[in-house]
Design an enzyme around this catalytic site. Structure first.
Site, short mmCIF file in Angstrom:
data_model
loop_
_atom_site.label_atom_id
_atom_site.label_comp_id
_atom_site.label_asym_id
_atom_site.label_seq_id
_atom_site.Cartn_x
_atom_site.Cartn_y
_atom_site.Cartn_z
N ASP A 381 100.24 33.39 53.52
CA ASP A 381 99.35 32.31 53.09
C ASP A 381 99.83 31.76 51.75
O ASP A 381 100.23 32.52 50.86
CB ASP A 381 97.92 32.84 52.95
CG ASP A 381 96.92 31.72 52.70
OD1 ASP A 381 96.50 31.08 53.68
OD2 ASP A 381 96.57 31.48 51.52
N ASN A 389 97.11 20.48 46.71
CA ASN A 389 96.86 19.18 47.33
C ASN A 389 96.03 18.29 46.41
O ASN A 389 96.28 17.08 46.30
CB ASN A 389 96.13 19.37 48.66
CG ASN A 389 97.09 19.61 49.82
OD1 ASN A 389 98.26 19.22 49.76
ND2 ASN A 389 96.60 20.27 50.85
N ASP A 398 102.33 18.24 52.32
CA ASP A 398 103.09 18.30 53.57
C ASP A 398 104.55 18.65 53.30
O ASP A 398 105.16 19.47 54.01
CB ASP A 398 103.01 16.96 54.30
CG ASP A 398 101.62 16.68 54.85
OD1 ASP A 398 100.79 17.62 54.87
OD2 ASP A 398 101.36 15.53 55.25
N GLU A 425 97.68 26.27 55.83
CA GLU A 425 98.77 26.77 55.00
C GLU A 425 99.13 28.21 55.32
O GLU A 425 99.76 28.90 54.53
CB GLU A 425 98.41 26.67 53.51
CG GLU A 425 97.28 27.56 53.05
CD GLU A 425 95.89 26.93 53.22
OE1 GLU A 425 94.98 27.37 52.51
OE2 GLU A 425 95.74 26.02 54.05
#
Length: 508
Positions: A381, A389, A398, A425
């Site tokens: 993770d 983000n 991305d 993620e």
């Protein structure tokens, strides 16, 4: 016997060897042919004693496949057979006694006649035409001197213990290049970089530019050569001598055919059904199979379609029609491969998706249960990805995931390992035949490589760059456990990693 100087490089190659031809072309491209003593020898002296057997023709097709794969810039086509090269070699040696420069042209014409035009270099007509084109007398005297030179070269090559039917280059300081080296490797070898440059390659890799077609003719290739003739310049052609050879090619990561053609002999239906079972069991992708008939037969053609054949080819049709129908089958394969890839590959990261992970987990679980080998799983993770983000935007997020996935794929490089995007993620990495210590080493390597990327993350409480947390679990599959336990254990280990310090590896 030879005019070679003490400082000259020596090449041993054969006229009927595709690797020698390709090396000859690379030396010519580097303007090195007049700087080497190019000695022709017989790599397979027994060819002249026997007709080309199915095994020999299959080996020839495989060799041409390898050259086209590894030296895509060199034009080469599959010849009808591998001829005896001894008399042609003697002609080149005799020509060199008349004019050494014209002999180089003569040798080059022989190579092109066989490997581009598919001609028999043992044929008097072909020898005459090459002599005439090189500006040499069309009647050569092959005396004992030429025989002695060939025998001497043959002995020196055999005593060099290179141990393979491929060309070899020897340098004045006893370095050697065995096989078909790249342009850069040849240049480095002749430059004498550090006096250590050597090369020895027996493995060639598949080059995706050329589609590969396997042609299986249980009663001999002569019956289907007209069809092969129409295809040999545009495709890699494999000629399995037996169904066992075809099975090995279907299982091979380097030589898996894109299309299988089966000659319509009396046992064609059994061969078709067997190939279908092999493809179903071995491949994840669609491999079309077509039947090749000697003449139009409506009943046989309908029977082939009813049993799943992709096409029925009549081999005496015009070459353009055969190529067009082959092209349509390969275009269908491309389309189906694209759809299948879309169904199993995550569009953002390019790794396997959740659905493919679950499929791979079930398959590897069953295999590991049979072999009693450990199966490991890493759950990964990205630390504080929401904050990333929010700070840098979703496009940057991305891009970050794509780069991390690339690192995982590079680090986990065994063919049967699987990197999958599990969701958001989070990633799952499946490691068959790997114990807990081995899985922990892989996880640590991934962690280190991701940190080396240095992707800025100033909103992370773990560090100034993007980091990951990982949980590792290992089980030996049996009737007393199941794959969901492996996922649960890895997930719990990941939870401990995230709830403690992050940027770490925790094993269940």
């Amino acid at each position: 016997m030879s005019n070679v100087t003490l400082n000259q490089y020596v090449v041993y190659g054969d006229l009927n060897c595709p690797y020698s031809y390709a090396l000859h072309e690379r030396l010519k491209a580097l303007n090195l042919l007049d700087k080497v003593d190019y000695r022709l020898v017989e790599h397979a002296q027994d060819i002249g004693l026997y007709e080309n057997t199915p095994d020999m023709l299959a080996e020839l097709a495989s060799d041409v496949f390898s050259v086209r794969s590894y030296a895509s810039e060199i034009p080469i086509s599959l010849p009808p057979e591998r001829p005896d090269s001894r008399f042609a070699i003697l002609c080149v040696i005799a020509a060199a006694q008349i004019d050494s420069q014209k002999a180089i042209i003569f040798r080059d014409l022989f190579y092109k006649a066989m490997w581009v035009d598919g001609l028999d270099i043992a044929s008097p007509t072909v020898i005459y035409d090459c002599l005439e084109a090189a500006g040499l007398p069309t009647e050569l005297s092959i005396d004992m001197d030429a025989e002695d030179i060939l025998d001497e070269w043959q002995d020196r090559w055999e005593n060099s213990h290179t141990g393979s039917r491929v060309p070899v280059i020897f340098s004045p300081d006893n370095r050697k290049l065995i096989g078909l080296a790249s342009i850069n490797e040849v240049s480095a070898f002749f430059a004498g970089e550090d006096n250590k440059v050597e090369y020895d390659s027996r493995q060639m890799c598949k080059y995706s530019e050329h589609h590969t077609i396997a042609v299986f003719a249980s009663e001999g290739l002569t019956l289907v050569w007209q069809l092969i003739e129409a295809l040999r310049s545009d495709y890699n052609i494999l000629l399995p001598a037996t169904l066992g050879d075809l099975k090995q090619q279907l299982e091979s990561a380097e030589q898996t055919p894109d299309l299988v053609l089966i000659h319509a002999t009396d046992d064609w239906l059994n061969n078709l059904l067997l190939c279908q079972r092999l493809i179903q069991n071995i491949n994840n992708t669609f491999v079309p199979i077509a039947i090749v008939g000697a003449e139009s037969d409506d009943q046989q053609e309908l029977k082939a379609y009813a049993h799943g054949a992709s096409d029925y080819l009549v081999q005496d049709r015009a070459a353009g029609i055969i190529r067009a129908r082959i092209s349509m089958m390969l275009e269908l394969k491309r389309s189906r491969d694209f759809l299948e890839r879309s169904a199993r590959i995550d569009g953002l990261t390019g790794v396997n998706n959740r659905r493919e992970f679950e499929k791979s987990l079930e398959m590897e679980w069953r295999r590991s249960a049979r072999t009693r080998q450990p199966l490991s799983l890493i759950m990964l993770d990205v630390d504080h990805f929401k904050a990333f983000n929010d700070r840098y935007g979703h496009l940057a997020g991305d891009s970050c995931l794509r780069r991390l996935a690339g690192v995982m794929q590079t680090t986990v490089n065994r063919s049967h390992d699987a990197v999958c995007r599990y969701g958001g993620e989070e990633f799952a990495i499946l490691l068959p035949d790997t114990d807990k210590k081995g899985a922990q080493r892989v996880a640590q390597a991934i962690r280190n490589q991701i940190m080396l990327l240095g992707i800025a993350h100033d909103r992370s409480s773990t560090g100034l760059v993007v980091t990951v947390s990982q949980g590792v679990a290992t089980l030996i599959p049996s009737s007393s456990n199941n794959p969901h336990e492996l996922v649960e254990q890895a997930d719990q280990a990941l939870y401990k990693a995230k709830s403690s310090q992050r940027n770490c590896v925790v094993a269940a």
